[in-house]
Design a protein around this motif. Structure first.
Motif, short mmCIF file in Angstrom:
data_model
loop_
_atom_site.label_atom_id
_atom_site.label_comp_id
_atom_site.label_asym_id
_atom_site.label_seq_id
_atom_site.Cartn_x
_atom_site.Cartn_y
_atom_site.Cartn_z
N GLN A 154 -20.63 27.68 20.57
CA GLN A 154 -20.06 26.77 19.57
C GLN A 154 -20.07 25.31 20.02
O GLN A 154 -20.15 24.41 19.20
CB GLN A 154 -18.64 27.18 19.21
N HIS A 155 -19.98 25.09 21.33
CA HIS A 155 -19.97 23.73 21.85
C HIS A 155 -21.28 22.99 21.58
O HIS A 155 -21.34 21.76 21.74
CB HIS A 155 -19.67 23.74 23.36
N LEU A 156 -22.31 23.68 21.15
CA LEU A 156 -23.61 23.06 20.88
C LEU A 156 -23.76 22.63 19.42
O LEU A 156 -24.83 22.17 19.02
CB LEU A 156 -24.74 24.02 21.25
N PHE A 157 -22.71 22.78 18.64
CA PHE A 157 -22.77 22.46 17.21
C PHE A 157 -21.72 21.42 16.86
O PHE A 157 -20.58 21.51 17.29
CB PHE A 157 -22.53 23.73 16.38
N VAL A 158 -22.12 20.43 16.07
CA VAL A 158 -21.22 19.39 15.60
C VAL A 158 -21.05 19.56 14.10
O VAL A 158 -22.04 19.60 13.36
CB VAL A 158 -21.77 17.98 15.90
N ASP A 159 -19.83 19.64 13.68
CA ASP A 159 -19.50 19.79 12.27
C ASP A 159 -19.64 18.44 11.57
O ASP A 159 -18.88 17.52 11.85
CB ASP A 159 -18.07 20.31 12.16
N MET A 160 -20.60 18.34 10.68
CA MET A 160 -20.84 17.08 9.96
C MET A 160 -20.08 17.01 8.63
O MET A 160 -20.16 16.05 7.92
CB MET A 160 -22.33 16.89 9.72
N ALA A 161 -19.33 18.06 8.29
CA ALA A 161 -18.59 18.08 7.04
C ALA A 161 -17.18 17.53 7.21
O ALA A 161 -16.43 17.48 6.26
CB ALA A 161 -18.55 19.50 6.48
N GLY A 162 -16.84 17.16 8.43
CA GLY A 162 -15.56 16.52 8.66
C GLY A 162 -14.38 17.47 8.78
O GLY A 162 -13.24 17.03 8.69
N THR A 163 -14.61 18.74 8.99
CA THR A 163 -13.48 19.67 9.09
C THR A 163 -13.02 19.87 10.52
O THR A 163 -12.16 20.69 10.77
CB THR A 163 -13.85 21.05 8.48
N GLY A 164 -13.58 19.15 11.43
CA GLY A 164 -13.05 19.24 12.79
C GLY A 164 -14.12 19.29 13.84
O GLY A 164 -15.07 19.99 13.74
N GLY A 165 -13.98 18.52 14.82
CA GLY A 165 -14.72 18.34 16.04
C GLY A 165 -16.01 19.08 16.33
O GLY A 165 -16.63 19.68 15.51
N ARG A 166 -16.34 19.00 17.59
CA ARG A 166 -17.61 19.46 18.10
C ARG A 166 -17.72 20.98 18.14
O ARG A 166 -18.79 21.52 18.24
CB ARG A 166 -17.78 18.87 19.48
#
Length: 178
Positions: A154-166
């Protein structure tokens, strides 16, 4: 510490020198006119090598691909971990590859797209050296289908929808530009 930005027009890229010894290359067709995308590989390699030699480095801290159109000469310039065919001494190493999930999930991949996809998938399987910008709800299914343990990476994914962190993938349907 000063930040310096160079435009590498032949590659359609912005080269950001952070000033602390790290450089980031952001591929974006907006960095150059469309006609320079067709034959920019050799010029881009020369320009990047010149910059790296001047700064005493053999690679870039980060290469960020913003869209599919930016992938055309990727295999001519960079050292790719997934295949020995792309590991010649004159190729530029990448510490971290950053890509939009939409690029990975596209079904109609072209040559450059497919190389970026293979490299990102290889790095995902290793659990390091890649960051995927998400917002696409089906990214978890895509990752699982390609043999990557999503929960462990999961640490390799960044949430671009603004629901919370890296560490969190969006639950709402959005998409990234391609």
């Amino acid at each position: 510490m000063g930040v310096k930005i160079d435009i590498i027009a032949a590659a359609g890229a912005f080269l950001i020198d952070i000033g602390d010894g790290r450089s980031t290359l952001v591929y974006s067709k907006e960095a150059s006119s469309p006609d320079l995308h067709t034959d920019g590989g050799p010029e881009a390699m020369t320009e990047l090598h010149r910059h790296l030699k001047k700064s005493g480095r053999d690679g870039l801290a980060t290469v960020c691909i913003t869209e599919r159109n930016a992938c055309r000469h990727f295999g001519e310039v960079f050292w790719l971990r997934h295949s020995a065919a792309y590991q010649a001494p004159d190729r530029i190493r990448i510490d971290e590859l950053r890509v939009p999930a939409s690029l990975l999930m596209e079904e109609d991949a072209r040559d450059g797209d497919e190389l970026v996809r293979r490299e990102a998938l290889f790095r995902l399987r290793q659990g390091k050296g890649v960051l995927v910008f998400c917002g696409v709800p089906s990214v978890r299914a895509w990752v699982d289908r390609h043999g990557v343990d999503f929960d462990r990476n999961q640490h390799l994914f960044v949430d671009m929808a603004g629901t919370g962190g890296r560490n969190r993938i969006a639950d709402t349907p959005t998409s990234l530009p391609h």
